[in-house]
Design an enzyme around this catalytic site. Structure first.
Site, PDB file in Angstrom:
ATOM      1  N   SER A  24     -45.295  24.057  34.754  1.00 35.76           N
ATOM      2  CA  SER A  24     -46.343  25.061  34.541  1.00 35.76           C
ATOM      3  C   SER A  24     -46.088  26.569  34.438  1.00 35.76           C
ATOM      4  O   SER A  24     -45.016  26.616  35.126  1.00 35.76           O
ATOM      5  CB  SER A  24     -47.254  24.916  35.783  1.00 35.76           C
ATOM      6  OG  SER A  24     -48.314  23.744  35.946  1.00 35.76           O
ATOM      7  N   HIS A  57     -52.121  30.008  38.224  1.00 36.77           N
ATOM      8  CA  HIS A  57     -51.971  28.770  39.569  1.00 36.77           C
ATOM      9  C   HIS A  57     -50.786  28.794  39.973  1.00 36.77           C
ATOM     10  O   HIS A  57     -50.555  28.435  40.946  1.00 36.77           O
ATOM     11  CB  HIS A  57     -52.591  27.611  39.049  1.00 36.77           C
ATOM     12  CG  HIS A  57     -51.880  26.874  38.234  1.00 36.77           C
ATOM     13  ND1 HIS A  57     -51.580  26.739  36.822  1.00 36.77           N
ATOM     14  CD2 HIS A  57     -50.786  25.782  38.672  1.00 36.77           C
ATOM     15  CE1 HIS A  57     -50.912  25.803  36.437  1.00 36.77           C
ATOM     16  NE2 HIS A  57     -50.256  25.144  37.518  1.00 36.77           N
ATOM     17  N   ASP A  66     -55.900  30.948  33.013  1.00 37.05           N
ATOM     18  CA  ASP A  66     -54.946  30.541  33.739  1.00 37.05           C
ATOM     19  C   ASP A  66     -53.670  31.485  33.044  1.00 37.05           C
ATOM     20  O   ASP A  66     -52.615  30.844  32.383  1.00 37.05           O
ATOM     21  CB  ASP A  66     -54.664  29.136  33.736  1.00 37.05           C
ATOM     22  CG  ASP A  66     -53.618  28.761  34.647  1.00 37.05           C
ATOM     23  OD1 ASP A  66     -53.061  29.490  35.582  1.00 37.05           O
ATOM     24  OD2 ASP A  66     -52.819  27.513  34.751  1.00 37.05           O
TER      25      ASP A  66
END
Length: 405
Positions: free
Chosen positions: A349, A203, A257
């Site tokens: 992230s 992402h 992910d």
């Protein structure tokens, strides 16, 4: 099941219903044991070391078998070779009348009268017998040219920081950042896993113009140019996003992910820059109850200020049952961690979840920071790297990894 290399004796082979079954496999002086995972089912498990050979075949071999389904799970520190001199099942379009299924990073079903020679792309292979039919195979570990057991990964430098959340300068050599070339700061974290590849979250880059992204290694404080001489900016040569990456938009949860970025040039390794270990030996572990370290240049609180100095915090890995309470079945290939008032946050992230092997003290990248809710209020969600070892290795054929953590 008792195995022997005496073909004439195969007619006397019987299926023994015991939890521990001794296999006498004579290949030179090789002798090892096999564990039956479930005594009520025809399910077996074997871990192989280099030089060991494991024979698998249907119960009652050389006669055909028409009993219950049987499964053999083989693991090793290395890739696995399956060579079948006999695969004999009814031949039909969908192999529905008996088959042999081989699972590597994907599953293939075989039937008819054939031979097989298959190599895994990682350190696990599963063979499933769906009767009726018969087969005879030989399984052995094989060392990839680029696999190494005499190598280094996951080292950590001493920290001069006491009681704070700032990391020491280049304390974590495997840490990398992803940045836009036209603005300061990091948009996501990443982890160095080899000289040309970093691991991150899908992402982080799915909606980015990757021609305007770069990978930063050896960084500590992105607002300073003097705190370390290890910082290098690398152009991106290739972007590999997991083909089944998806997002549950209602909850902003991520599935599969994971992504790989290949650098234009080799990342130069040294004391201050180097790879994390990957969980080749612990790919099945949940790490529940273990303390882990998460890193990032993200927000220091929910919607708070960005940190220009690399931050670290310690979280505790939760069990899958605890994760299911928050995130349900999405956690099949993910894991969650929690500590009250601590967490990864926005812009963290893609960074690593690092577990320290208690025996070797090496840092193993067991997770990728993926999603969370309000930074510390609830457990965070992380992609489980062990579930994707097959995929990582298959996508990076030119990479060299330490298979011993």
């Amino acid at each position: 099941m008792i195995f022997t290399n005496n073909i004439a004796a195969f007619q006397n082979v019987v299926l023994v219903k015991k939890v521990k079954i001794v296999l006498l496999i004579f290949y030179g002086s090789i002798m090892f044991s096999m564990t039956q995972v479930n005594k009520e089912e025809c399910d077996y498990y074997q871990n192989l070391n280099l030089g060991e050979i494991y024979y698998i075949y249907n119960p009652r071999y050389p006669l055909p078998y028409s009993g219950s389904k049987c499964t053999w799970t083989i693991t090793s520190y290395h890739r696995i070779n399956l060579k079948c001199s006999l695969v004999e099942f009814s031949e039909n379009k969908n192999c529905n009348a008996g088959s042999l299924t081989v699972k590597k990073n994907f599953a293939n079903k075989y039937c008819g009268n054939i031979t097989l020679n298959i190599e895994s792309t990682s350190n696990k292979m599963t063979v499933i017998l769906t009767p009726p039919g018969r087969f005879f195979c030989e399984v052995r570990p094989i060392k990839r040219v680029k696999d190494s057991t005499n190598c280094n990964c996951g080292w950590k430098n001493p920290s001069r920081i006491v009681g704070g959340t700032n990391t020491g300068i280049n304390e974590f050599p495997m840490m990398a950042g992803i940045k836009r070339t036209y603005e300061p700061g990091m948009i996501c974290g990443a982890t160095i896993i080899s000289k040309r590849y970093v691991l991150t979250a899908a992402h982080c880059i799915i909606d980015e113009n990757t021609t305007k992204l770069a990978i930063v290694v050896g960084e500590h404080d992105w607002s300073s140019k003097t705190e370390t001489n290890a910082t290098v900016l690398h152009s991106i040569n290739k972007v590999i996003i997991h083909p089944k990456y998806d997002i549950i938009e209602k909850d902003d949860w991520q599935i599969n992910d994971i992504a790989l970025l290949k650098t234009e040039k080799d990342i130069k390794f040294g004391d201050k820059v180097g790879p994390a270990c990957l969980p080749f030996q612990h790919f099945l572990d949940s790490f529940a109850g273990s303390d882990v370290t998460v890193l990032g240049w993200g927000h220091t609180s929910f919607n708070g200020m960005l940190s220009h100095i690399l931050q670290k915090t310690t979280l505790n890995m939760l069990t899958q049952v605890e994760c299911y309470k928050y995130y349900g079945n999405i956690m099949v290939n993910a894991m969650c961690a929690y500590a009250k008032g601590k967490d990864a946050c926005q812009m963290d992230s893609g960074g690593p979840v690092l577990w320290q092997n208690p025996r070797t003290k090496r840092l193993v990248n067991i997770g990728i920071i993926s999603w969370g809710a309000e930074c510390g209020k609830y457990p965070n969600g992380n992609t489980k790297v062990g579930s994707y070892i097959d995929w990582i290795v298959s996508q990076t054929p030119d990479a060299e990894y330490c298979v011993i953590e």
